[in-house]
Motif scaffolding. Structure first.
Motif, PDB file in Angstrom:
ATOM      1  N   LEU A   1      -2.254  -1.495   0.859  1.00 30.01           N
ATOM      2  CA  LEU A   1      -1.994  -2.485  -0.245  1.00 30.01           C
ATOM      3  C   LEU A   1      -0.762  -2.429  -0.867  1.00 30.01           C
ATOM      4  O   LEU A   1      -0.280  -3.218  -1.045  1.00 30.01           O
ATOM      5  CB  LEU A   1      -3.333  -2.482  -1.293  1.00 30.01           C
ATOM      6  CG  LEU A   1      -3.623  -3.756  -1.968  1.00 30.01           C
ATOM      7  CD1 LEU A   1      -4.051  -4.705  -0.931  1.00 30.01           C
ATOM      8  CD2 LEU A   1      -4.994  -3.387  -2.875  1.00 30.01           C
ATOM      9  N   ALA A   2      -0.285  -1.218  -1.051  1.00 33.04           N
ATOM     10  CA  ALA A   2       0.823  -0.760  -1.663  1.00 33.04           C
ATOM     11  C   ALA A   2       2.141  -1.343  -0.863  1.00 33.04           C
ATOM     12  O   ALA A   2       3.136  -1.848  -1.285  1.00 33.04           O
ATOM     13  CB  ALA A   2       1.165   0.449  -2.233  1.00 33.04           C
ATOM     14  N   ARG A   3       1.925  -1.185   0.489  1.00 30.24           N
ATOM     15  CA  ARG A   3       2.723  -1.336   1.220  1.00 30.24           C
ATOM     16  C   ARG A   3       3.045  -2.826   1.583  1.00 30.24           C
ATOM     17  O   ARG A   3       3.868  -3.555   1.403  1.00 30.24           O
ATOM     18  CB  ARG A   3       2.601  -0.771   2.708  1.00 30.24           C
ATOM     19  CG  ARG A   3       3.080   0.595   2.963  1.00 30.24           C
ATOM     20  CD  ARG A   3       2.898   1.286   4.353  1.00 30.24           C
ATOM     21  NE  ARG A   3       1.548   1.567   4.376  1.00 30.24           N
ATOM     22  CZ  ARG A   3       0.859   1.547   5.679  1.00 30.24           C
ATOM     23  NH1 ARG A   3       1.488   0.839   6.381  1.00 30.24           N
ATOM     24  NH2 ARG A   3      -0.485   1.692   5.559  1.00 30.24           N
ATOM     25  N   ILE A   4       1.960  -3.620   1.708  1.00 38.22           N
ATOM     26  CA  ILE A   4       1.699  -4.911   1.897  1.00 38.22           C
ATOM     27  C   ILE A   4       2.409  -5.774   0.596  1.00 38.22           C
ATOM     28  O   ILE A   4       3.318  -6.646   0.578  1.00 38.22           O
ATOM     29  CB  ILE A   4       0.415  -5.766   2.253  1.00 38.22           C
ATOM     30  CG1 ILE A   4      -0.134  -5.185   3.498  1.00 38.22           C
ATOM     31  CG2 ILE A   4       0.220  -7.247   2.025  1.00 38.22           C
ATOM     32  CD1 ILE A   4       0.880  -5.802   4.685  1.00 38.22           C
ATOM     33  N   GLY A   5       1.956  -5.264  -0.426  1.00 41.04           N
ATOM     34  CA  GLY A   5       2.296  -5.764  -1.770  1.00 41.04           C
ATOM     35  C   GLY A   5       3.781  -5.821  -1.886  1.00 41.04           C
ATOM     36  O   GLY A   5       4.469  -6.509  -2.518  1.00 41.04           O
ATOM     37  N   GLY A   6       4.361  -4.400  -1.501  1.00 39.47           N
ATOM     38  CA  GLY A   6       5.872  -4.137  -1.566  1.00 39.47           C
ATOM     39  C   GLY A   6       6.545  -5.026  -0.729  1.00 39.47           C
ATOM     40  O   GLY A   6       7.678  -5.435  -0.943  1.00 39.47           O
ATOM     41  N   LEU A   7       6.122  -5.299   0.501  1.00 38.43           N
ATOM     42  CA  LEU A   7       6.869  -6.192   1.436  1.00 38.43           C
ATOM     43  C   LEU A   7       6.802  -7.400   0.835  1.00 38.43           C
ATOM     44  O   LEU A   7       7.959  -8.234   0.775  1.00 38.43           O
ATOM     45  CB  LEU A   7       6.150  -6.442   2.688  1.00 38.43           C
ATOM     46  CG  LEU A   7       6.198  -5.216   3.638  1.00 38.43           C
ATOM     47  CD1 LEU A   7       5.479  -5.481   4.903  1.00 38.43           C
ATOM     48  CD2 LEU A   7       7.697  -5.246   4.111  1.00 38.43           C
ATOM     49  N   PHE A   8       5.780  -8.225   0.069  1.00 41.35           N
ATOM     50  CA  PHE A   8       5.826  -9.476  -0.478  1.00 41.35           C
ATOM     51  C   PHE A   8       6.554  -9.576  -1.676  1.00 41.35           C
ATOM     52  O   PHE A   8       7.065 -10.554  -1.629  1.00 41.35           O
ATOM     53  CB  PHE A   8       4.299  -9.467  -0.902  1.00 41.35           C
ATOM     54  CG  PHE A   8       4.068 -10.930  -1.182  1.00 41.35           C
ATOM     55  CD1 PHE A   8       3.659 -12.159  -0.288  1.00 41.35           C
ATOM     56  CD2 PHE A   8       3.716 -11.543  -2.411  1.00 41.35           C
ATOM     57  CE1 PHE A   8       3.386 -13.386  -0.570  1.00 41.35           C
ATOM     58  CE2 PHE A   8       3.285 -12.849  -3.071  1.00 41.35           C
ATOM     59  CZ  PHE A   8       3.263 -13.634  -1.941  1.00 41.35           C
ATOM     60  N   ARG A   9       6.478  -8.509  -2.415  1.00 38.33           N
ATOM     61  CA  ARG A   9       7.607  -8.463  -3.514  1.00 38.33           C
ATOM     62  C   ARG A   9       8.852  -8.105  -3.408  1.00 38.33           C
ATOM     63  O   ARG A   9       9.739  -8.217  -4.207  1.00 38.33           O
ATOM     64  CB  ARG A   9       6.753  -7.683  -4.622  1.00 38.33           C
ATOM     65  CG  ARG A   9       5.523  -7.945  -5.460  1.00 38.33           C
ATOM     66  CD  ARG A   9       5.886  -8.852  -6.523  1.00 38.33           C
ATOM     67  NE  ARG A   9       6.654  -8.328  -7.594  1.00 38.33           N
ATOM     68  CZ  ARG A   9       8.100  -8.378  -7.590  1.00 38.33           C
ATOM     69  NH1 ARG A   9       8.636  -9.121  -7.322  1.00 38.33           N
ATOM     70  NH2 ARG A   9       8.680  -7.578  -8.829  1.00 38.33           N
ATOM     71  N   GLY A  10       9.296  -7.445  -2.107  1.00 37.26           N
ATOM     72  CA  GLY A  10      10.457  -6.825  -1.817  1.00 37.26           C
ATOM     73  C   GLY A  10      10.773  -5.757  -2.842  1.00 37.26           C
ATOM     74  O   GLY A  10      11.929  -5.397  -3.052  1.00 37.26           O
ATOM     75  N   THR A  11       9.944  -4.897  -3.042  1.00 34.35           N
ATOM     76  CA  THR A  11       9.934  -3.714  -3.918  1.00 34.35           C
ATOM     77  C   THR A  11       9.566  -2.497  -3.216  1.00 34.35           C
ATOM     78  O   THR A  11       8.374  -2.260  -2.453  1.00 34.35           O
ATOM     79  CB  THR A  11       8.962  -4.093  -5.197  1.00 34.35           C
ATOM     80  OG1 THR A  11       9.292  -5.226  -5.842  1.00 34.35           O
ATOM     81  CG2 THR A  11       9.423  -2.887  -6.173  1.00 34.35           C
ATOM     82  N   LYS A  12      10.169  -1.572  -3.265  1.00 36.76           N
ATOM     83  CA  LYS A  12       9.784  -0.248  -2.749  1.00 36.76           C
ATOM     84  C   LYS A  12       9.197   0.643  -3.679  1.00 36.76           C
ATOM     85  O   LYS A  12       9.562   1.387  -4.283  1.00 36.76           O
ATOM     86  CB  LYS A  12      11.387   0.723  -2.219  1.00 36.76           C
ATOM     87  CG  LYS A  12      11.814  -0.049  -1.059  1.00 36.76           C
ATOM     88  CD  LYS A  12      12.851   0.704  -0.299  1.00 36.76           C
ATOM     89  CE  LYS A  12      13.418   0.171   1.249  1.00 36.76           C
ATOM     90  NZ  LYS A  12      14.671  -0.524   0.815  1.00 36.76           N
ATOM     91  N   TYR A  13       7.677   0.318  -3.549  1.00 34.38           N
ATOM     92  CA  TYR A  13       6.958   0.991  -4.799  1.00 34.38           C
ATOM     93  C   TYR A  13       6.939   2.477  -4.446  1.00 34.38           C
ATOM     94  O   TYR A  13       6.859   3.192  -5.299  1.00 34.38           O
ATOM     95  CB  TYR A  13       5.432   0.457  -4.696  1.00 34.38           C
ATOM     96  CG  TYR A  13       5.305  -1.005  -5.132  1.00 34.38           C
ATOM     97  CD1 TYR A  13       5.750  -1.271  -6.319  1.00 34.38           C
ATOM     98  CD2 TYR A  13       4.719  -1.838  -4.286  1.00 34.38           C
ATOM     99  CE1 TYR A  13       5.505  -2.537  -6.891  1.00 34.38           C
ATOM    100  CE2 TYR A  13       4.693  -3.288  -4.857  1.00 34.38           C
ATOM    101  CZ  TYR A  13       5.012  -3.466  -6.202  1.00 34.38           C
ATOM    102  OH  TYR A  13       4.946  -4.971  -6.550  1.00 34.38           O
TER     103      TYR A  13
END
Ligand SMILES: Cc1cc2nc3c(=O)[nH]c(=O)nc-3n(C[C@H](O)[C@H](O)[C@H](O)COP(=O)(O)O)c2cc1C
Length: 181
Positions: free
Chosen positions: A91-103
């Motif tokens: 979820l963090a990876r998908i969310g990060g891709l979507f947001r363009g953020t390297k969480y």
């Protein structure tokens, strides 16, 4: 110590004392890192503590040669902590891709700062190290090629009298606004 006082006391240390660091203190710093928050509670980190003198010298020789030699002061640190960036939760990876953020980098940053502040509280100095030969570190410590190592932390006792007393930082009014950009 008051938290703000501790935050202001912490400075990067680039000249360490030739004094071993107790494993118990290192474990306390690791425990501080362990409880750090992370996106989706991914905890995308592994810490390899290098406190064996011979191994640490080899590590420094490999990590800080050539273009990285500016960080060869790390040779004076009795401990180097290698922070392996592990895979975040889906979820963090998908969310990060979507947001363009390297969480995961935010997560690693928080965990490392927990480590560093705990160290300061225990009378130990640290320096974040982002400029090093990653390949050399991986091969020496058996870290798989597929992994990423974004940061190291140098750790050790230091002479407080040799550390400057002030932080070089922007004043609050340059970096803060209320209610609009
Ligand atoms: C992500 C990161 C990477 C850094 N990499 C290095 C480094 O490779 N070598 C070094 O001497 N300092 C490094 N530093 C330390 C910074 O230079 C230092 O924190 C900054 O100049 C502010 O000084 P202070 O830590 O004494 O407050 C790094 C700090 C951070 C947060």
């Amino acid at each position: 110590m008051d938290l703000l006082e501790l935050l202001k006391q912490r400075k990067s240390v680039r000249d360490f004392l030739d004094r071993p660091v107790e494993r118990k203190k290192i474990m306390t710093c690791l425990e501080a890192a362990r409880v750090a928050p992370s996106a989706c509670n991914s905890q995308p980190w592994k810490f390899i503590v290098v406190d064996d003198r011979e191994l640490k010298d080899k590590l420094c020789a490999g990590a800080f040669n050539g273009i990285y030699s500016i960080n060869s002061f790390c040779k004076t640190a009795p401990v180097l902590v290698v922070v392996v960036s592990e895979k975040s939760r889906f979820l963090a990876r998908i969310g990060g891709l979507f947001r363009g953020t390297k969480y995961y980098l935010i997560d690693i940053g928080i965990a490392c700062e927990h480590f560093v502040l705990q160290a300061e509280d225990l009378g130990l100095g640290t320096c974040w190290i982002g400029w090093f030969n990653e390949g050399a570190v991986k091969s020496l410590l058996g870290v798989p090629e597929s992994k990423k190592i974004d940061i190291l932390i140098a750790l050790g006792y230091y002479d407080k009298d040799k550390i400057r007393s002030t932080h070089d930082r922007e004043p609050l009014e340059n970096i803060t606004t209320f209610n609009s950009y």
